[in-house]
Design a protein around this motif. Structure first.
Motif, PDB file in Angstrom:
ATOM      1  N   THR A 656       0.854  -1.190   0.000  1.00 24.70           N
ATOM      2  CA  THR A 656       0.000   0.000   0.000  1.00 24.70           C
ATOM      3  C   THR A 656       0.888   1.237   0.000  1.00 24.70           C
ATOM      4  OG1 THR A 656      -0.102   0.058   2.410  1.00 24.70           O
ATOM      5  CG2 THR A 656      -1.786  -1.230   1.296  1.00 24.70           C
ATOM      6  N   ARG A 657       0.277   2.374  -0.352  1.00 18.45           N
ATOM      7  CA  ARG A 657       1.065   3.613  -0.404  1.00 18.45           C
ATOM      8  C   ARG A 657       0.163   4.794  -0.039  1.00 18.45           C
ATOM      9  NH1 ARG A 657       5.845   4.740  -3.310  1.00 18.45           N
ATOM     10  NH2 ARG A 657       6.295   6.971  -3.466  1.00 18.45           N
ATOM     11  N   PRO A 658       0.566   5.618   0.940  1.00 18.42           N
ATOM     12  CA  PRO A 658      -0.230   6.812   1.264  1.00 18.42           C
ATOM     13  C   PRO A 658      -0.314   7.744   0.065  1.00 18.42           C
ATOM     14  CG  PRO A 658       1.396   6.375   2.980  1.00 18.42           C
ATOM     15  CD  PRO A 658       1.733   5.480   1.834  1.00 18.42           C
ATOM     16  N   GLY A 659      -1.510   8.310  -0.103  1.00 18.60           N
ATOM     17  CA  GLY A 659      -1.736   9.223  -1.208  1.00 18.60           C
ATOM     18  C   GLY A 659      -2.116   8.526  -2.492  1.00 18.60           C
ATOM     19  N   VAL A 660      -2.049   7.193  -2.547  1.00 21.88           N
ATOM     20  CA  VAL A 660      -2.392   6.437  -3.756  1.00 21.88           C
ATOM     21  C   VAL A 660      -3.489   5.416  -3.458  1.00 21.88           C
ATOM     22  CG1 VAL A 660      -1.508   4.914  -5.569  1.00 21.88           C
ATOM     23  CG2 VAL A 660      -0.068   6.746  -4.667  1.00 21.88           C
ATOM     24  N   THR A 661      -3.357   4.713  -2.344  1.00 22.18           N
ATOM     25  CA  THR A 661      -4.283   3.624  -2.023  1.00 22.18           C
ATOM     26  C   THR A 661      -5.677   4.173  -1.752  1.00 22.18           C
ATOM     27  OG1 THR A 661      -2.484   2.328  -1.081  1.00 22.18           O
ATOM     28  CG2 THR A 661      -4.726   1.709  -0.453  1.00 22.18           C
ATOM     29  N   GLN A 662      -6.697   3.521  -2.343  1.00 20.22           N
ATOM     30  CA  GLN A 662      -8.099   3.848  -2.108  1.00 20.22           C
ATOM     31  C   GLN A 662      -8.626   2.974  -0.965  1.00 20.22           C
ATOM     32  OE1 GLN A 662      -9.894   6.235  -3.780  1.00 20.22           O
ATOM     33  NE2 GLN A 662      -8.008   6.786  -4.880  1.00 20.22           N
ATOM     34  N   GLN A 663      -9.241   3.613   0.032  1.00 21.85           N
ATOM     35  CA  GLN A 663      -9.672   2.875   1.219  1.00 21.85           C
ATOM     36  C   GLN A 663     -10.706   1.811   0.890  1.00 21.85           C
ATOM     37  OE1 GLN A 663     -10.903   5.343   4.473  1.00 21.85           O
ATOM     38  NE2 GLN A 663     -11.679   3.654   5.701  1.00 21.85           N
ATOM     39  N   SER A 664     -11.671   2.128   0.057  1.00 27.26           N
ATOM     40  CA  SER A 664     -12.720   1.155  -0.259  1.00 27.26           C
ATOM     41  C   SER A 664     -12.149  -0.051  -0.989  1.00 27.26           C
ATOM     42  CB  SER A 664     -13.807   1.827  -1.098  1.00 27.26           C
ATOM     43  OG  SER A 664     -13.265   2.345  -2.304  1.00 27.26           O
ATOM     44  N   LEU A 665     -11.246   0.201  -1.971  1.00 24.20           N
ATOM     45  CA  LEU A 665     -10.641  -0.917  -2.697  1.00 24.20           C
ATOM     46  C   LEU A 665      -9.765  -1.750  -1.777  1.00 24.20           C
ATOM     47  CD1 LEU A 665      -9.672   0.836  -6.071  1.00 24.20           C
ATOM     48  CD2 LEU A 665     -11.656  -0.605  -5.598  1.00 24.20           C
ATOM     49  N   LEU A 666      -9.026  -1.085  -0.865  1.00 18.37           N
ATOM     50  CA  LEU A 666      -8.169  -1.820   0.053  1.00 18.37           C
ATOM     51  C   LEU A 666      -8.992  -2.714   0.980  1.00 18.37           C
ATOM     52  CD1 LEU A 666      -5.406  -2.369   1.315  1.00 18.37           C
ATOM     53  CD2 LEU A 666      -5.746  -0.343   2.749  1.00 18.37           C
ATOM     54  N   GLU A 667     -10.077  -2.175   1.561  1.00  7.72           N
ATOM     55  CA  GLU A 667     -10.905  -2.976   2.459  1.00  7.72           C
ATOM     56  C   GLU A 667     -11.558  -4.133   1.720  1.00  7.72           C
ATOM     57  OE1 GLU A 667     -13.573  -0.132   4.030  1.00  7.72           O
ATOM     58  OE2 GLU A 667     -12.187   0.642   5.550  1.00  7.72           O
ATOM     59  N   GLU A 668     -12.004  -3.875   0.495  1.00  8.63           N
ATOM     60  CA  GLU A 668     -12.629  -4.943  -0.288  1.00  8.63           C
ATOM     61  C   GLU A 668     -11.619  -6.036  -0.620  1.00  8.63           C
ATOM     62  OE1 GLU A 668     -15.082  -5.487  -4.518  1.00  8.63           O
ATOM     63  OE2 GLU A 668     -14.430  -3.501  -3.832  1.00  8.63           O
ATOM     64  N   ALA A 669     -10.393  -5.655  -0.981  1.00  8.31           N
ATOM     65  CA  ALA A 669      -9.371  -6.644  -1.323  1.00  8.31           C
ATOM     66  C   ALA A 669      -8.983  -7.478  -0.108  1.00  8.31           C
ATOM     67  CB  ALA A 669      -8.151  -5.933  -1.898  1.00  8.31           C
ATOM     68  N   ILE A 670      -8.812  -6.822   1.051  1.00  9.51           N
ATOM     69  CA  ILE A 670      -8.440  -7.573   2.261  1.00  9.51           C
ATOM     70  C   ILE A 670      -9.543  -8.542   2.655  1.00  9.51           C
ATOM     71  CG2 ILE A 670      -7.955  -7.343   4.724  1.00  9.51           C
ATOM     72  CD1 ILE A 670      -6.504  -4.760   4.123  1.00  9.51           C
ATOM     73  N   GLN A 672     -11.700  -9.976   0.702  1.00  8.13           N
ATOM     74  CA  GLN A 672     -11.707 -11.082  -0.255  1.00  8.13           C
ATOM     75  C   GLN A 672     -10.564 -12.058   0.028  1.00  8.13           C
ATOM     76  OE1 GLN A 672     -11.255  -9.856  -4.305  1.00  8.13           O
ATOM     77  NE2 GLN A 672     -11.458 -11.916  -5.145  1.00  8.13           N
ATOM     78  N   LEU A 673      -9.385 -11.546   0.339  1.00  9.95           N
ATOM     79  CA  LEU A 673      -8.226 -12.413   0.552  1.00  9.95           C
ATOM     80  C   LEU A 673      -8.305 -13.163   1.883  1.00  9.95           C
ATOM     81  CD1 LEU A 673      -5.402 -10.023  -0.730  1.00  9.95           C
ATOM     82  CD2 LEU A 673      -6.419 -11.954  -1.942  1.00  9.95           C
ATOM     83  N   THR A 674      -8.900 -12.536   2.918  1.00 14.67           N
ATOM     84  CA  THR A 674      -8.950 -13.185   4.236  1.00 14.67           C
ATOM     85  C   THR A 674     -10.152 -14.117   4.395  1.00 14.67           C
ATOM     86  OG1 THR A 674     -10.095 -11.228   5.091  1.00 14.67           O
ATOM     87  CG2 THR A 674      -7.702 -11.330   5.366  1.00 14.67           C
ATOM     88  N   GLU A 675     -11.216 -13.848   3.677  1.00 17.47           N
ATOM     89  CA  GLU A 675     -12.408 -14.678   3.814  1.00 17.47           C
ATOM     90  C   GLU A 675     -12.371 -15.910   2.923  1.00 17.47           C
ATOM     91  OE1 GLU A 675     -15.705 -12.168   3.080  1.00 17.47           O
ATOM     92  OE2 GLU A 675     -15.427 -10.946   4.894  1.00 17.47           O
ATOM     93  N   THR A 676     -11.493 -15.947   1.941  1.00 20.44           N
ATOM     94  CA  THR A 676     -11.360 -17.129   1.083  1.00 20.44           C
ATOM     95  C   THR A 676     -10.361 -18.078   1.722  1.00 20.44           C
ATOM     96  OG1 THR A 676     -11.794 -15.734  -0.842  1.00 20.44           O
ATOM     97  CG2 THR A 676     -10.884 -17.928  -1.253  1.00 20.44           C
ATOM     98  N   ALA A 677     -10.778 -19.338   1.895  1.00 21.08           N
ATOM     99  CA  ALA A 677      -9.980 -20.279   2.679  1.00 21.08           C
ATOM    100  C   ALA A 677      -8.654 -20.622   2.017  1.00 21.08           C
ATOM    101  CB  ALA A 677     -10.789 -21.558   2.928  1.00 21.08           C
TER     102      ALA A 677
END
Length: 724
Positions: A656-670, A672-677
């Motif tokens: 991730t990078r401050p000033g570039v990362t979008q909060q909604s996309l980051l939360e959605e990606a995390i 997806q990655l943590t809920e998939t076994a």
């Protein structure tokens, strides 16, 4: 240290620089418009004061009671629609305007017995631009309010009269009903009550007791005579009655004589004859016949065929009384009759006494009941008389009704407070300040609405809220030499220790035996490629055989940053390129132990190449030959290539990078990655964080930049940072 919220706001100010000047210009414009506006016309304020009116001399009680106290008045009860419309019509203004401009304030009031209590008064004010109209309105309002108070008092009095007149018939009816109940009670229970009051019942009880005493004395004398005669005769009164009756009957006397004659004959014959002799038998039969005739005659004489009167056992003996004994028997029967008569008289007297006593015992309850009924009549009569008196008093008070208010201060008109003339400089300054504050608020609002995370503190908080480990805080690599790469090829870079710490954190994760990892990001320009290269360089310099695989087949290769040139044939035949393991894996000339599989460049069928058996064999071979294999994959928002490669790895690292990362996309990606076994997210790194280097290090960097400028004669210095 600057607080995160302040740092975030300063970054927002830097992004929206145009908002502050625009808001200041808008504030100055608004202030200029206000400054050039003409001053409002002078308003005039009218005031009047009303107090409680001194009550006149009244002859009615209710006349002073219906006077409404001043402290109970309200604006609604005084400024009625009729008053407002009437005054507005006379002065020529709208009723709504008059209602808004007129105010009523009730002051003071308290216990009238307290000498220190403030006297209640009504303060009346009216503000308008026309001085004459203000005076007219105040005069009309004062007079109308006084008249309205009189009308209110009159209405209260009429309401009282109406209430009394409505209730008076029912009270009159209740009084008549109570009197009727008392009269009926006197008709039924009055004689007994009057008798009890006169003492007649007590006299009757005493007379009955005296009579009983006399009868008992007579009864005692008769009982003594009966006992004496019984002892002489040896018969009780019933037997004496039967014997006397039988002895007096001539037929029984004749039958008894004949029976005696037959018995005499039988006695003579039985001396010479046996009992079975016919003459003896004939005499016996005659004897039995005579005895039967005697019994029949005795039953006829006694009466009732022997059922009601006592049965006579021996008729011959009972019917054989001499005249003296017969006289005693008759006397005994007469005394018995007198005894029964006296006993009946005593019982009757007892019953009469008991009835009188029972009647006398109910007298107190009846007296209480009559007293209750009489009191009820008195109460109803008192209530009726009071209501009659109140009604007369209320009707007399109709001519005495006056207003509860009087004028304490005549209406006066004076100019309202005059405002000082506006100062144009002060007005413009206030407008500029307001615009500046508004601009600051707009910047804060825009920053809240924007989805990009601009500070590393906020970015770390978002990652922690999703329960993802932070593996490293990676710095923004500064360079004062134009075109210098942020990839740390030189061994003495001051930023190398951050990546070494990142590599150590990877080794401390739950998955101890990490051989193949993959760097991922949500969008472009988050520094995923730079992070992968610098991590590989840190691992190689730690003595680990490290392989970097450029698995982003949708972007050009970055191998030139480590002095490697991609194979031109790899773009034409990528499968053959990945299939020849010995040729595609190349050693970086400037970094010992670092090997790179360069990307063949943008490919139209990137997904099929990543799923090919050639790439799979390449990664399986690399897992056995190298200590650490790092894959650089495309962003998740661009394609699913990272998810295709994930089964071939031991885990993923999210960059991730401050000033570039979008909060909604980051939360959605995390999520997806943590809920998939079957997906393994090792953690995340925050890239591009500004760090403070030691003074000596910054001086060394500046000296290198000056030396480069002197040798290359560069016209300017450029600070570069790769975001790939």
């Amino acid at each position: 240290m600057v607080p995160p919220i302040v740092k975030r706001y300063l970054l927002a100010v830097n992004r929206y620089k145009w908002v502050i000047p625009a808001s200041v210009v808008a504030g100055l414009s608004a202030g200029g418009i206000v400054a050039v506006q003409p001053d409002p016309p002078i308003d005039f304020l009218g005031e009047a004061r009303l107090v409680a009116n001194a009550p006149p001399i009244t002859f009615s009680t209710i006349g002073s009671q219906v006077r409404q106290p001043v402290e109970t008045f309200t604006k609604d009860t005084l400024l009625t629609p009729a008053v407002i419309e009437g005054v507005a019509k006379e002065v020529g203004i709208k009723p709504d305007r008059l209602e808004k401009a007129a105010t009523i304030q009730i002051k003071g009031g308290g216990d009238p017995k307290d000498p220190n209590a403030a006297k209640a008064e009504i303060q009346l004010t009216y503000k308008d631009g026309d001085q004459k109209r203000v005076g007219d309105v105040m005069a009309l309002l004062a007079s109308r309010l006084i008249e309205q108070s009189r009308l209110n008092n009159s209405a209260r009095l009429r309401a009282i009269i109406s209430a009394i007149e409505q209730r008076l018939p029912s009270v009159r009816q209740d009084l008549a009903k109570a009197e009727s109940i008392l009269m009926r009670y006197d008709r039924t229970e009055g004689p007994q009550l009057f008798a009890a009051q006169d003492g007649n019942i007590i006299k009757s009880i005493a007379s009955s007791q005296q009579q009983q005493q006399q009868l008992r004395l007579q009864l005692d004398g008769i009982n003594a005579q009966i006992n004496s005669i019984q002892r002489k005769l040896g018969l009780d009164p019933n037997q004496a009655y039967v014997s006397s009756a039988l002895s007096a009957d001539p037929i029984i006397a004749s039958l008894r004589a004949q029976l005696q004659q037959i018995e005499s004959q039988m006695t003579v014959l039985l001396k010479d004859l046996r009992p079975e002799h016919p003459q003896v038998v004939t005499l016996q039969k005659q004897q039995q016949a005579y005895e039967e005739e005697i019994r029949k005659r005795a039953a006829e004489v006694v009466g009732g065929n022997g059922q009601v009167t006592p049965f006579v056992a021996n008729v011959r003996q009972d019917s054989n009384l001499d005249p003296a004994r017969q006289q005693l028997a008759n006397t005994l029967v007469n005394l018995k009759t007198q005894q029964e008569s006296l006993q009946q008289q005593v019982a009757s007297s007892l019953r009469s006494e008991q009835a009188l006593r029972q009647q006398f015992s109910t007298i107190p309850n009846k007296q209480l009941e009559r007293t209750r009924l009489e009191d009820q009549v008195k109460r109803q009569k008192s209530l009726y008389d009071q209501m009659q008196q109140k009604l007369v008093d209320a009707k007399a008070a109709e001519v005495e009704i006056v207003s509860s208010l009087g004028v304490a201060q005549a209406p006066s008109v004076a100019p309202a407070s005059v405002k000082a003339p506006k100062s144009i400089p002060i007005t413009l300054a206030v407008g500029a300040i307001v615009g500046l504050v508004a601009g600051a608020g707009v910047i804060f609002l825009l920053d809240m609405l924007e989805g990009t995370v601009y500070t590393d503190e906020d970015l770390r908080e978002v990652i922690r809220q999703r329960d993802v480990a932070i593996l490293g805080i990676l710095p923004q690599v500064k360079s004062f030499i134009p075109g210098q790469s942020p990839i740390l090829v030189k061994p003495n870079s001051p930023y190398a220790e951050y990546y070494e710490r990142f590599r150590s954190n990877l080794r401390l994760t739950e998955t101890k035996d990490l051989r193949v990892i993959m760097t991922i990001s949500t969008i472009e320009n988050e520094g995923k490629t730079v992070t992968a290269y610098n991590l590989a360089i840190a691992s190689a310099r730690a003595g680990k055989r490290t392989l970097l695989v450029e698995a982003d087949l949708r972007s050009p290769s970055a191998a030139h940053q480590v002095n490697l040139t991609p194979d031109p044939d790899s773009q034409l035949e990528p499968l053959r390129y990945f299939g020849d393991i010995s040729d595609c894996i190349r050693l970086a000339p400037d970094v010992e132990n670092l090997y790179v599989v360069t990307s063949p460049g943008p490919q139209a069928s990137a997904a099929s190449l990543l799923e090919s058996s050639e790439l799979r064999r390449l990664l399986e071979d690399a897992r056995g030959r190298f200590d650490l294999v790092i894959l650089d994959s495309p962003p998740l928002s661009q394609c699913n290539d990272a998810l295709l490669l994930e089964p071939l790895t031991d885990g993923m690292v999210l960059v991730t990078r401050p000033g570039v990362t979008q909060q909604s996309l980051l939360e959605e990606a995390i999520d997806q990655l943590t809920e998939t076994a079957n997906l393994r997210l090792l953690g995340a790194v925050v890239n591009g964080v500004e760090v403070q280097l030691p003074r000596a290090v910054e001086d060394a960097l500046m000296n290198d930049a000056k030396e480069w400028l002197f040798t290359s004669s560069a016209p300017e210095t450029v600070v570069m940072s790769d975001r790939n």
